[in-house]
Scaffold this active site. Structure first.
Site, PDB file in Angstrom:
ATOM      1  CE1 TYR A   1      -3.490  -3.020   0.347  1.00 20.43           C
ATOM      2  CE2 TYR A   1      -3.548  -2.264   2.557  1.00 20.43           C
ATOM      3  CZ  TYR A   1      -3.826  -3.195   1.695  1.00 20.43           C
ATOM      4  OH  TYR A   1      -4.247  -4.905   1.703  1.00 20.43           O
TER       5      TYR A   1
ATOM      6  CG  HIS B   1      -1.213  -8.812  -0.492  1.00 19.58           C
ATOM      7  ND1 HIS B   1      -0.557  -7.541  -0.424  1.00 19.58           N
ATOM      8  CD2 HIS B   1      -1.958  -8.474  -0.428  1.00 19.58           C
ATOM      9  CE1 HIS B   1      -1.808  -6.688  -0.311  1.00 19.58           C
ATOM     10  NE2 HIS B   1      -2.609  -7.349  -0.773  1.00 19.58           N
TER      11      HIS B   1
HETATM   12  P1  NAP Z   1     -13.597  -0.668   2.238  1.00 15.87           P
HETATM   13  O1  NAP Z   1     -13.702  -0.840   3.947  1.00 15.87           O
HETATM   14  O2  NAP Z   1     -15.194  -1.801   1.182  1.00 15.87           O
HETATM   15  O3  NAP Z   1     -14.684   0.437   1.556  1.00 15.87           O
HETATM   16  C1  NAP Z   1     -13.339   1.944   1.598  1.00 15.87           C
HETATM   17  C2  NAP Z   1     -14.237   2.488   1.336  1.00 15.87           C
HETATM   18  O4  NAP Z   1     -15.426   3.173   1.479  1.00 15.87           O
HETATM   19  C3  NAP Z   1     -13.501   4.143   1.295  1.00 15.87           C
HETATM   20  O5  NAP Z   1     -13.476   4.758  -0.098  1.00 15.87           O
HETATM   21  C4  NAP Z   1     -14.472   5.158   2.216  1.00 15.87           C
HETATM   22  O6  NAP Z   1     -14.045   5.722   2.148  1.00 15.87           O
HETATM   23  C5  NAP Z   1     -15.343   4.380   1.985  1.00 15.87           C
HETATM   24  N1  NAP Z   1     -16.479   4.496   3.168  1.00 15.87           N
HETATM   25  C6  NAP Z   1     -15.910   3.828   4.607  1.00 15.87           C
HETATM   26  N2  NAP Z   1     -16.992   3.921   5.027  1.00 15.87           N
HETATM   27  C7  NAP Z   1     -17.936   4.394   4.485  1.00 15.87           C
HETATM   28  C8  NAP Z   1     -19.192   4.688   5.125  1.00 15.87           C
HETATM   29  N3  NAP Z   1     -19.768   4.453   6.469  1.00 15.87           N
HETATM   30  N4  NAP Z   1     -19.950   5.293   4.429  1.00 15.87           N
HETATM   31  C9  NAP Z   1     -19.709   5.145   2.816  1.00 15.87           C
HETATM   32  N5  NAP Z   1     -18.108   5.124   2.417  1.00 15.87           N
HETATM   33  C10 NAP Z   1     -17.826   4.819   3.725  1.00 15.87           C
HETATM   34  O7  NAP Z   1     -12.259  -1.537   1.432  1.00 15.87           O
HETATM   35  P2  NAP Z   1     -11.380  -2.001   0.881  1.00 15.87           P
HETATM   36  O8  NAP Z   1     -10.468  -0.443   1.176  1.00 15.87           O
HETATM   37  O9  NAP Z   1     -10.632  -2.312  -0.516  1.00 15.87           O
HETATM   38  O10 NAP Z   1     -11.319  -3.047   2.386  1.00 15.87           O
HETATM   39  C11 NAP Z   1     -10.549  -2.437   3.024  1.00 15.87           C
HETATM   40  C12 NAP Z   1      -9.535  -3.169   3.472  1.00 15.87           C
HETATM   41  O11 NAP Z   1      -8.895  -4.412   3.453  1.00 15.87           O
HETATM   42  C13 NAP Z   1      -8.443  -2.391   2.859  1.00 15.87           C
HETATM   43  O12 NAP Z   1      -8.132  -1.146   3.219  1.00 15.87           O
HETATM   44  C14 NAP Z   1      -7.270  -2.732   3.333  1.00 15.87           C
HETATM   45  O13 NAP Z   1      -6.641  -3.019   4.078  1.00 15.87           O
HETATM   46  C15 NAP Z   1      -7.640  -3.933   2.798  1.00 15.87           C
HETATM   47  N6  NAP Z   1      -7.764  -5.286   1.393  1.00 15.87           N
HETATM   48  C16 NAP Z   1      -7.174  -6.248   1.161  1.00 15.87           C
HETATM   49  C17 NAP Z   1      -6.389  -7.302  -0.016  1.00 15.87           C
HETATM   50  C18 NAP Z   1      -6.170  -7.794  -0.092  1.00 15.87           C
HETATM   51  O14 NAP Z   1      -5.410  -8.886  -1.067  1.00 15.87           O
HETATM   52  N7  NAP Z   1      -5.709  -8.643   0.883  1.00 15.87           N
HETATM   53  C19 NAP Z   1      -7.636  -6.617  -1.039  1.00 15.87           C
HETATM   54  C20 NAP Z   1      -8.323  -4.978  -0.850  1.00 15.87           C
HETATM   55  C21 NAP Z   1      -8.339  -4.578   0.656  1.00 15.87           C
HETATM   56  P3  NAP Z   1     -13.923   6.824   2.942  1.00 15.87           P
HETATM   57  O15 NAP Z   1     -12.403   6.798   3.377  1.00 15.87           O
HETATM   58  O16 NAP Z   1     -13.579   8.479   2.450  1.00 15.87           O
HETATM   59  O17 NAP Z   1     -13.946   7.346   4.297  1.00 15.87           O
END
Ligand code: NAP
Length: 281
Positions: free
Chosen positions: A57, A115
């Site tokens: 990241y 990962h």
């Molecule tokens: P997510 O948590 O499903 O969504 C994050 C997005 O939603 C951001 O744009 C955030 O914007 C917004 N958001 C958060 N809370 C909200 C709410 N209550 N209402 C409206 N919008 C909201 O997606 P993600 O970041 O892909 O997944 C979460 C975590 O999983 C990642 O950050 C990472 O640590 C991990 N991940 C791991 C992998 C892997 O391959 N292992 C892949 C993807 C993700 P704001 O920040 O502006 O609130």
């Protein structure tokens, strides 16, 4: 009074909150660093003390943000980071882990994940992880984006059974793992970390979720998180750099969804009826 955040027990017996914090995209833009650090700290204050990051990241920038957010309160935090598959060799893993520790400004990572699957043999990666454990640089190790066949293979290598978690894409719109991987992990007490639990924000626009959320005076994001919190052995790691949304996400714990509404959600987001390959984002 808020309900406490439910916990999930890792194979080691350590318990972690079932609602943590993601950090993908943090550290990308220096102008946002202050807000990102502040949001993570607010999440910690609210009990979302599991923080997920990765060397990938922002090319290490996310780990630096996390390092600043946890400064002075390392012992409150359950720290998860991930290694690039290309680094997951015997020697590469030690070097990658040391770089991550430097950026995180700590002496140990609580859970270190591969990962995704790469070209280094699983046996070698596991040996590297076990070495990192033995020298105290990590407390436990796990994997990410592993489907059932990968998990079976992992359990076949020496010490592969020490896997402490599998982090995969899981949310209302991506229920494929309920067919096989989720029960497989539950039967073996291997927690699933559900990434992109709000489908990167896209689920907040879903009309069925908007409608059901209204009946609970809640938000669509809260319903998506409540869905994951309702499942045994599942840890959701939503990412937000917005203090109000962090509060909102924490509020998902207080929701008590009726059986009737679970059925409505099942109709809108049907569980799988056959094997689907694991999806990745
Ligand atoms: P997510 O948590 O499903 O969504 C994050 C997005 O939603 C951001 O744009 C955030 O914007 C917004 N958001 C958060 N809370 C909200 C709410 N209550 N209402 C409206 N919008 C909201 O997606 P993600 O970041 O892909 O997944 C979460 C975590 O999983 C990642 O950050 C990472 O640590 C991990 N991940 C791991 C992998 C892997 O391959 N292992 C892949 C993807 C993700 P704001 O920040 O502006 O609130």
């Amino acid at each position: 009074m808020r309900d406490p955040i439910p916990t999930v027990t890792l194979p080691s017996g350590v318990t972690v909150p079932a609602l943590g914090q993601g950090t993908w995209n943090m550290g990308d833009n220096a102008a946002q660093a202050r807000d990102e650090i502040a949001s993570l700290k607010i999440g910690l204050d609210l009990g979302m003390t599991l923080i997920d990051t990765a060397e990938m990241y922002a090319d290490g920038g996310s780990e630096e943000i996390v390092g600043k957010a946890i400064e002075g309160r390392r012992d409150e935090v359950f720290l998860v980071s991930k290694i690039y598959p290309a680094n997951a060799s015997l020697r590469g893993a030690v070097e990658a882990c040391e770089r991550s520790l430097k950026r995180l400004k700590t002496d140990r990572i609580d859970l270190y994940l591969l990962h995704w699957r790469g070209n280094h043999p699983l046996a070698e990666t596991v040996e590297a992880f076990e070495h990192l454990k033995a020298v105290g640089k990590i407390e436990a190790w796990g994997v990410s984006n592993f489907d059932v066949a990968d998990m079976d293979e992992l359990l076949g290598v020496p010490n592969g059974g020490n896997v402490a978690a599998n982090q995969v894409l899981y949310n209302l719109a991506r229920r494929g793992i309920e067919y096989d991987l989720l029960p497989w992990c539950q039967e073996r007490s291997i927690p699933i970390m559900a990434y992109s639990p709000i489908e990167q924000g896209r689920l907040t626009h879903h009309p069925d979720l908007i409608r059901i959320a209204k009946t609970y005076q809640a938000t669509p994001a809260q319903i998506t998180l409540a869905f994951l919190l309702d499942r045994d052995g599942v840890i959701a790691i939503p990412k937000s750099s917005n203090p109000q949304r962090i509060e909102e996400n924490r509020g998902s714990v207080d929701l008590d969804i009726t059986d009737e509404d679970w059925a409505v959600l099942d109709a809108a987001f049907p569980p799988p009826s056959r094997k689907k390959s694991l999806e990745m984002l």
